[in-house]
Design a protein around this motif. Structure first.
Motif, PDB file in Angstrom:
ATOM      1  N   VAL A 106      39.920  51.037  18.784  1.00 44.88           N
ATOM      2  CA  VAL A 106      39.393  50.914  20.143  1.00 44.88           C
ATOM      3  C   VAL A 106      40.422  50.277  21.063  1.00 44.88           C
ATOM      4  N   ILE A 107      41.065  49.211  20.596  1.00 43.87           N
ATOM      5  CA  ILE A 107      42.055  48.525  21.427  1.00 43.87           C
ATOM      6  C   ILE A 107      43.235  49.439  21.720  1.00 43.87           C
ATOM      7  N   GLY A 111      42.960  50.176  25.396  1.00 48.01           N
ATOM      8  CA  GLY A 111      43.946  49.236  25.914  1.00 48.01           C
ATOM      9  C   GLY A 111      43.486  47.811  25.734  1.00 48.01           C
ATOM     10  N   PRO A 112      44.404  46.868  25.543  1.00 53.68           N
ATOM     11  CA  PRO A 112      44.003  45.472  25.315  1.00 53.68           C
ATOM     12  C   PRO A 112      43.364  44.810  26.528  1.00 53.68           C
ATOM     13  N   GLY A 113      43.722  45.221  27.741  1.00 54.33           N
ATOM     14  CA  GLY A 113      43.162  44.594  28.935  1.00 54.33           C
ATOM     15  C   GLY A 113      41.656  44.723  29.047  1.00 54.33           C
ATOM     16  N   LEU A 156      42.939  39.570  18.863  1.00 50.65           N
ATOM     17  CA  LEU A 156      43.830  40.627  18.374  1.00 50.65           C
ATOM     18  C   LEU A 156      44.590  41.294  19.512  1.00 50.65           C
ATOM     19  N   SER A 157      43.962  41.458  20.664  1.00 53.07           N
ATOM     20  CA  SER A 157      44.627  42.118  21.792  1.00 53.07           C
ATOM     21  C   SER A 157      45.880  41.373  22.224  1.00 53.07           C
ATOM     22  N   TYR A 223      46.025  44.339  31.664  1.00 54.96           N
ATOM     23  CA  TYR A 223      45.655  45.712  32.036  1.00 54.96           C
ATOM     24  C   TYR A 223      46.629  46.293  33.058  1.00 54.96           C
ATOM     25  N   THR A 224      47.032  45.493  34.034  1.00 56.24           N
ATOM     26  CA  THR A 224      47.960  45.999  35.056  1.00 56.24           C
ATOM     27  C   THR A 224      49.373  46.181  34.513  1.00 56.24           C
ATOM     28  N   SER A 225      49.631  45.721  33.301  1.00 56.35           N
ATOM     29  CA  SER A 225      50.958  45.879  32.688  1.00 56.35           C
ATOM     30  C   SER A 225      51.001  47.037  31.708  1.00 56.35           C
ATOM     31  N   ARG A 226      49.940  47.845  31.656  1.00 55.94           N
ATOM     32  CA  ARG A 226      49.836  48.886  30.629  1.00 55.94           C
ATOM     33  C   ARG A 226      50.937  49.931  30.720  1.00 55.94           C
TER      34      ARG A 226
END
Length: 451
Positions: A106-107, A111-113, A156-157, A223-226
Motif C-alpha cells: 500500500v505504501i 506513497g508514504p505521504g 515504516l513510511s 507527499y510534496t516530495s514524491r
C-alpha cells in the motif's frame, strides 16, 4: 510537455544550465523505451524530508515508550495485573513497528505521504477515545490496537521515503533517521509524567492524542516530495524483482537474511526490559513514579547519544559491513542488563541505564543500514518491513513476558538475566554473519580481478 516532445522526436538533449526545478532526466533503455526519471533533488529538499522522517520516528516510537509511565498509573487505577497492563504498551509498539509488512504494498502504491496522514488521524482517534474508557480492556483495544495500527504507517513510511530520496547512498541517512526514535523516548515520557500529574490519566490521553497529529504536516511535506523519489535502480536488474512478492521471494533465499531476522527478533524480545519496567522496579524499591520517569528519559537520552555515535561510526567506517560493529556492542549491552538489576542505589541504576541505553541505541541505529546492505535499494521496503515485523513481535511478547515474570516471581530479575544471555547469543550469530559476508566480499574481489 518536455516528455511528450522527447517521445515524438525520439531524442531530447538536456542543457546542464537548466534549473533544478525544470530538469527531467530521460534515459533510453536497450529496448528503445524512454524512461522518465525523477527530478534531481536538492540538498535542501533532502534535509526537509529527513526532518519529516525524524518526526515520524519521534512521535510513533516516543508515544510507545511513554506508555511505560502510563503502565504504572493504570495498574493502580484499575487494580490490574501487570501482565494485563503490559498488553497496552506491548500491542502498541508491536503493531506500530511490526504490521508494516502487510502495508508495504500500500505504501509503495499510494506513497508514504498519504499513508502517514491517514495513520496519524487513526492513532489520534485511538488515543483520544481511550480517555473515556471505563476498564483496562477498552484501553488495550483503543491505545494498543487502534493507535498502534495507525502509527505503523508513519513508522515504516519514514524508512521508505528516506531510502527513496537518498537513493544514491542511503546508509548514513538511514542510521541518522533512527535518532528520531531516541529523541521521542527522551522527550515524550516527560510529557506523559506532566500530563498525568496535572490532568489525571484520562486527561493525559487527550493531550497525547494531539502529539499523534503532529505527523500530519510532515506527511504533507513527504507527499510534496514524491516527484524526487527513486524506487529502484533502473541501471541494473533490480527492476525484475522490485515488486512486493518477488522482492520477498528473493530475500528469503538468503541465509544471511534469516540469521539477521532471528537476531532482530531476539534483541527486540530482550533489549527494552529497562524501558519497559524500570519505573515499576523503582517504585517497588520505594522510589516515586517521578524518579522512575527520570530514568526512562535518561534511557532515551543515552539512546540518542548512542544513535548519534552510531551515525558517526557509519560515516567514518564505510568500507566494512555494518554488522561487524555488533561483535563488540552486544557484550556491552549484556553487561548493562546485569548492572541495572544488581546495582544498589538510585544513581548507580542511573549510570547503568546510561551505559545500556547508549550501547543499545548505537546497536539499533545500525539496523536499517545492515538491512540495506543485505537487500539493496529495490527490495529495501520489503526487507525493512520484515525487520519491523520481527521488532513488532519482540516488542509485544517481551512486554507481556516481563509482566508474567513479575506476577509469578514477584520481581523482574529473571527477565534481565535472560536478556543478557540472549544478547550474548546475538554476538555469536553476528560473528557467523560477518564470516559469511567476508567470504562473499573476497569472492567478489576475485571475480572482479578476473574481468
Amino acid at each position: 510537455m518536455l516528455y511528450k516532445m522527447a517521445v515524438e522526436n525520439s531524442a531530447f538533449s538536456l542543457d546542464d544550465s537548466m534549473t533544478e526545478s525544470t530538469r527531467l532526466v530521460l534515459k533510453e533503455r536497450n529496448d528503445g523505451i524512454i524512461d522518465k526519471r525523477p527530478r534531481k533533488v536538492s540538498h535542501t529538499r533532502k534535509l526537509v524530508v529527513m526532518v519529516a522522517g525524524l518526526v515520524q520516528q519521534f512521535v510513533s516510537v516516543g508515544l510507545g515508550f511513554g506508555l511505560s509511565i502510563m503502565y504504572v498509573e493504570l495498574i493502580a487505577v484499575f487494580d490490574a495485573k501487570r501482565s494485563d497492563a503490559a498488553l497496552i504498551q506491548g500491542l502498541y509498539l508491536g503493531l506500530a513497528v511490526g504490521t508494516g509488512i502487510v502495508l508495504t504494498g500500500v505504501i509503495k502504491k499510494v506513497g508514504p505521504g498519504p499513508t502517514i496522514i491517514v495513520g496519524s488521524i487513526v492513532a489520534c482517534i485511538g488515543l483520544f477515545t481511550s480517555s473515556f474508557a471505563q476498564n483496562l480492556s477498552t484501553i488495550i483495544g483503543l491505545t494498543g490496537v487502534v493507535a498502534g495500527l495507525g502509527m505503523s504507517t508513519c513508522y515504516l513510511s519514514a524508512f521508505i521515503s528516506i531510502s527513496w530520496i537518498f537513493h544514491e547512498d542511503p546508509g548514513f541517512p538511514l542510521v541518522c533517521l533512527t535518532i528520531g526514535s531516541s529523541l521521542g523516548q527522551f522527550v515524550i515520557p516527560f510529557l506523559y509524567e506532566y500530563f498525568i500529574s496535572e490532568y489525571h490519566w484520562s486527561g493525559a490521553f487527550i493531550l497525547v492524542s494531539g502529539i499523534a497529529l503532529q505527523c500530519i504536516p510532515f506527511g504533507v511535506i513527504i507527499y510534496t516530495s514524491r516527484e524526487y523519489f527513486v524506487k529502484s535502480d533502473l541501471n541494473n536488474d533490480d527492476r525484475k524483482d522490485s515488486s512486493t512478492c518477488e522482492g520477498y521471494t528473493v530475500l528469503l533465499k538468503d541465509i544471511v537474511l534469516w540469521i539477521l531476522l532471528f537476531d532482530f527478533l531476539i534483541i527486540a524480545l530482550s533489549g527494552n526490559v529497562e524501558a519497559w519496567f524500570i519505573v515499576d522496579i523503582m517504585t517497588s524499591r520505594g522510589y516515586t513514579r517521578e524518579s522512575g520517569s527520570i530514568l526512562v528519559s535518561a534511557l532515551g537520552f543515552a539512546n540518542f547519544i548512542g544513535r548519534v555515535s552510531g551515525s558517526t561510526l557509519r560515516f567514518k567506517c564505510t568500507k566494512i559491513p555494518t554488522v561487524y560493529h555488533w561483535l563488540w556492542l552486544c557484550p556491552v549491552i549484556a553487561f548493562g542488563h546485569i548492572l541495572v538489576i544488581n546495582v544498589v542505589g538510585y544513581w548507580g541504576v542511573f549510570a547503568a541505564c546510561i551505559l545500556q541505553g547508549a550501547a543499545f541505541g548505537m546497536n539499533n541505529s545500525q539496523t536499517p543500514t545492515i538491512m540495506f546492505e543485505a537487500s539493496g535499494l529495490a527490495r529495501y521496503p520489503q526487507a525493512m518491513s520484515m525487520v519491523n515485523l520481527m521488532y513488532g513481535i519482540g516488542n509485544l511478547f517481551s512486554n507481556v513476558i516481563g509482566g508474567v515474570i513479575r506476577d509469578s516471581f514477584g520481581q523482574y530479575d529473571i527477565a534481565y538475566y535472560i536478556a543478557a544471555g540472549v544478547t550474548i547469543l546475538i554476538t555469536f550469530n553476528s560473528a557467523i554473519v560477518s564470516c559469511i559476508l567476508h567470504r562473499r566480499r573476497r569472492r567478489e574481489v576475485q571475480y572482479d580481478s578476473l574481468k
